[in-house]
Design a protein around this motif. Sequence first.
Motif, mmCIF file in Angstrom:
data_model
loop_
_atom_site.group_PDB
_atom_site.id
_atom_site.type_symbol
_atom_site.label_atom_id
_atom_site.label_comp_id
_atom_site.label_asym_id
_atom_site.label_seq_id
_atom_site.Cartn_x
_atom_site.Cartn_y
_atom_site.Cartn_z
ATOM 1 N N SER A 1 0.632 -0.831 -0.155
ATOM 2 C CA SER A 1 0.137 0.294 -0.113
ATOM 3 C C SER A 1 0.560 1.146 0.249
ATOM 4 O O SER A 1 0.594 2.430 0.577
ATOM 5 C CB SER A 1 -0.816 -0.380 1.646
ATOM 6 N N SER B 1 1.636 3.047 -3.261
ATOM 7 C CA SER B 1 1.480 3.121 -3.858
ATOM 8 C C SER B 1 0.084 2.891 -4.647
ATOM 9 O O SER B 1 -0.787 1.808 -3.738
ATOM 10 C CB SER B 1 2.669 2.109 -5.231
ATOM 11 N N ASP B 2 -0.465 4.141 -5.503
ATOM 12 C CA ASP B 2 -1.734 4.253 -5.303
ATOM 13 C C ASP B 2 -2.045 3.231 -7.321
ATOM 14 O O ASP B 2 -3.268 3.693 -7.804
ATOM 15 C CB ASP B 2 -2.171 5.171 -6.075
#
Length: 243
Positions: free
Chosen positions: A59, A61-62
């Motif tokens: 988590s 990175s989106d």
Amino acid sequence: MQTVSLGILDGVIMINVVKKTVGIFLATALTVTSLTGCTSKDKAAVEETANGFLAVVASDSDEDINKFATMEVAGGDFVQLFDADSMTDAFVSGFDLSELTDETKKEVDSFCNLFDDMIKEYSITKVDIAKDKTATAIATIKTNFPVDIINSDSASEKISEATEAYNKNNEEKIASWYEEGEEYAKAKIYDDMIRIILEIYEDEIANSSEENYAIALTLKKNAETGSWLVTEVKDYESSTSEN
């Protein structure tokens, strides 16, 4: 004059030999450089993909995980282990969430969110590209608590003891619930037990310590796009035992 001629001839021969040797050396050097350059670029690309994959899992990175992994890996056990929604689905599997009270639902969400942030650190330690053009990236990950804590012997034993104690201490109440109907009784018991189990797991996590794991990511290159994708995730020991 003959000696001079031989000397000149020898010189010409030596020059030709040197030129030929230099030519061969340069051709070989250029080939090696070309291959090394290609391998270096591929290794860099593999490392970038592996890092991107772990960043999404952790988590950090989106980005869409499908940019870094196949659909099988994206929907596999490794990725789901660190996904709160997947953990929630697994935790309440076979039951309707509507059977839980709002307070219990919040507790389930709060507990499962712990898995979203389970990975504390990660790094790629080694990248190898095989002759068949597949790549292996060895990674280490540090988690805030053991990944198998839910299935630990300690947690299982405590849950068994808590279940036995719950049935013994709530015989009359459970009997009265069944008078209201079997479905009603099961919903009430389930809601109570979920909260008891959550408390046990949270206690186990609170009293646990960080863990380090080594994993092996297998990656393959898309011939059309030139991009790499993670096609398999294994623990490091399993990957080495197969070689």
